[in-house]
Design a protein around this motif. Structure first.
Motif, PDB file in Angstrom:
ATOM      1  N   ILE A   4     -17.144  20.594   4.067  1.00 27.39           N
ATOM      2  CA  ILE A   4     -15.718  20.257   3.924  1.00 27.39           C
ATOM      3  C   ILE A   4     -15.162  19.758   5.250  1.00 27.39           C
ATOM      4  O   ILE A   4     -14.436  18.752   5.303  1.00 27.39           O
ATOM      5  N   MET A   5     -15.519  20.430   6.349  1.00 23.66           N
ATOM      6  CA  MET A   5     -15.038  20.016   7.669  1.00 23.66           C
ATOM      7  C   MET A   5     -15.577  18.640   8.051  1.00 23.66           C
ATOM      8  O   MET A   5     -14.847  17.816   8.612  1.00 23.66           O
ATOM      9  N   ILE A   6     -16.824  18.354   7.733  1.00 21.80           N
ATOM     10  CA  ILE A   6     -17.408  17.031   8.035  1.00 21.80           C
ATOM     11  C   ILE A   6     -16.692  15.947   7.244  1.00 21.80           C
ATOM     12  O   ILE A   6     -16.342  14.893   7.792  1.00 21.80           O
ATOM     13  N   ILE A   7     -16.443  16.198   5.974  1.00 21.47           N
ATOM     14  CA  ILE A   7     -15.750  15.200   5.137  1.00 21.47           C
ATOM     15  C   ILE A   7     -14.326  14.978   5.641  1.00 21.47           C
ATOM     16  O   ILE A   7     -13.862  13.828   5.737  1.00 21.47           O
ATOM     17  N   LEU A   8     -13.623  16.051   5.977  1.00 19.36           N
ATOM     18  CA  LEU A   8     -12.260  15.904   6.493  1.00 19.36           C
ATOM     19  C   LEU A   8     -12.238  15.171   7.833  1.00 19.36           C
ATOM     20  O   LEU A   8     -11.370  14.314   8.074  1.00 19.36           O
ATOM     21  N   ALA A   9     -13.186  15.499   8.712  1.00 15.76           N
ATOM     22  CA  ALA A   9     -13.248  14.831  10.016  1.00 15.76           C
ATOM     23  C   ALA A   9     -13.561  13.345   9.854  1.00 15.76           C
ATOM     24  O   ALA A   9     -12.946  12.492  10.504  1.00 15.76           O
ATOM     25  N   TRP A  10     -14.494  13.023   8.968  1.00 10.86           N
ATOM     26  CA  TRP A  10     -14.814  11.607   8.737  1.00 10.86           C
ATOM     27  C   TRP A  10     -13.621  10.870   8.134  1.00 10.86           C
ATOM     28  O   TRP A  10     -13.326   9.733   8.521  1.00 10.86           O
ATOM     29  N   SER A  11     -12.918  11.502   7.199  1.00 11.20           N
ATOM     30  CA  SER A  11     -11.736  10.881   6.594  1.00 11.20           C
ATOM     31  C   SER A  11     -10.663  10.626   7.631  1.00 11.20           C
ATOM     32  O   SER A  11     -10.035   9.555   7.652  1.00 11.20           O
ATOM     33  N   ALA A  12     -10.436  11.608   8.510  1.00  9.78           N
ATOM     34  CA  ALA A  12      -9.437  11.431   9.572  1.00  9.78           C
ATOM     35  C   ALA A  12      -9.848  10.305  10.510  1.00  9.78           C
ATOM     36  O   ALA A  12      -9.023   9.456  10.891  1.00  9.78           O
ATOM     37  N   TYR A  13     -11.109  10.245  10.910  1.00 11.78           N
ATOM     38  CA  TYR A  13     -11.608   9.178  11.782  1.00 11.78           C
ATOM     39  C   TYR A  13     -11.431   7.814  11.111  1.00 11.78           C
ATOM     40  O   TYR A  13     -10.967   6.859  11.729  1.00 11.78           O
ATOM     41  N   TYR A  14     -11.769   7.713   9.840  1.00 11.58           N
ATOM     42  CA  TYR A  14     -11.653   6.456   9.104  1.00 11.58           C
ATOM     43  C   TYR A  14     -10.198   5.990   9.050  1.00 11.58           C
ATOM     44  O   TYR A  14      -9.887   4.827   9.302  1.00 11.58           O
ATOM     45  N   LEU A  15      -9.291   6.914   8.715  1.00 13.17           N
ATOM     46  CA  LEU A  15      -7.876   6.551   8.633  1.00 13.17           C
ATOM     47  C   LEU A  15      -7.320   6.120   9.990  1.00 13.17           C
ATOM     48  O   LEU A  15      -6.571   5.134  10.087  1.00 13.17           O
ATOM     49  N   ILE A  16      -7.686   6.819  11.051  1.00 16.15           N
ATOM     50  CA  ILE A  16      -7.191   6.474  12.393  1.00 16.15           C
ATOM     51  C   ILE A  16      -7.721   5.116  12.830  1.00 16.15           C
ATOM     52  O   ILE A  16      -6.966   4.266  13.333  1.00 16.15           O
ATOM     53  N   THR A  17      -9.015   4.859  12.646  1.00 13.13           N
ATOM     54  CA  THR A  17      -9.586   3.574  13.082  1.00 13.13           C
ATOM     55  C   THR A  17      -9.047   2.429  12.241  1.00 13.13           C
ATOM     56  O   THR A  17      -8.774   1.355  12.775  1.00 13.13           O
ATOM     57  N   GLU A  18      -8.878   2.620  10.962  1.00 15.38           N
ATOM     58  CA  GLU A  18      -8.369   1.550  10.121  1.00 15.38           C
ATOM     59  C   GLU A  18      -6.880   1.303  10.392  1.00 15.38           C
ATOM     60  O   GLU A  18      -6.416   0.161  10.358  1.00 15.38           O
TER      61      GLU A  18
END
Length: 137
Positions: A117-131
């Protein structure tokens, strides 16, 4: 014409007296409710009309009592200090009825699920910030 049926004697564990004496072929209802929970041996001794004898041993385990579930301590664990244990005991109930409430043992969520869950949330946050910083949103 005579029938050549063997007789079978059923013994439980080390008992000297058979629990049943039957003529073959037979279907026998073996009621384990009268046997204490644990490991047992069913010894079947057959005797033919000619006097020959055969023996078969069957190891089995009876578990009619409530199921006991323990979380927080496993077999052969090396432990120290205070341990939080989750203990539950539940029965199968009557085989003709099914009760949903209390049928399952509550369990804690495994660590690997929290990590995923933490990996998925961290990846989602990274994706949203970079995009967002690239101006797509």
């Amino acid at each position: 014409m005579t029938k050549d049926h063997s007789k079978v004697f059923l013994f439980l564990d080390d008992e000297k007296q058979p629990i049943a004496e039957l003529e073959t072929p037979i279907v026998f209802n073996f009621d384990t409710n009268k046997i204490p929970d644990g490991e047992h041996i069913l010894k079947i001794v057959s005797k033919s009309m000619t006097g020959r004898e055969g023996i078969r041993l069957i190891n089995f385990q009876v578990k009619n009592g409530p199921t006991i579930s323990v979380e927080g301590l496993s077999e052969n664990d090396i432990v120290e200090g205070s341990l939080p244990l989750m203990i539950n005991a539940y029965d199968k109930g009557l085989p003709k009825s099914f009760v949903i409430e209390g049928s399952e043992t509550p369990q804690t969520v495994p660590v690997w699920v929290w990590v995923m869950i933490m990996i998925i949330l961290a990846w989602s946050a990274y994706y949203l910030i970079t995009e967002y910083s690239n101006g797509i949103f």
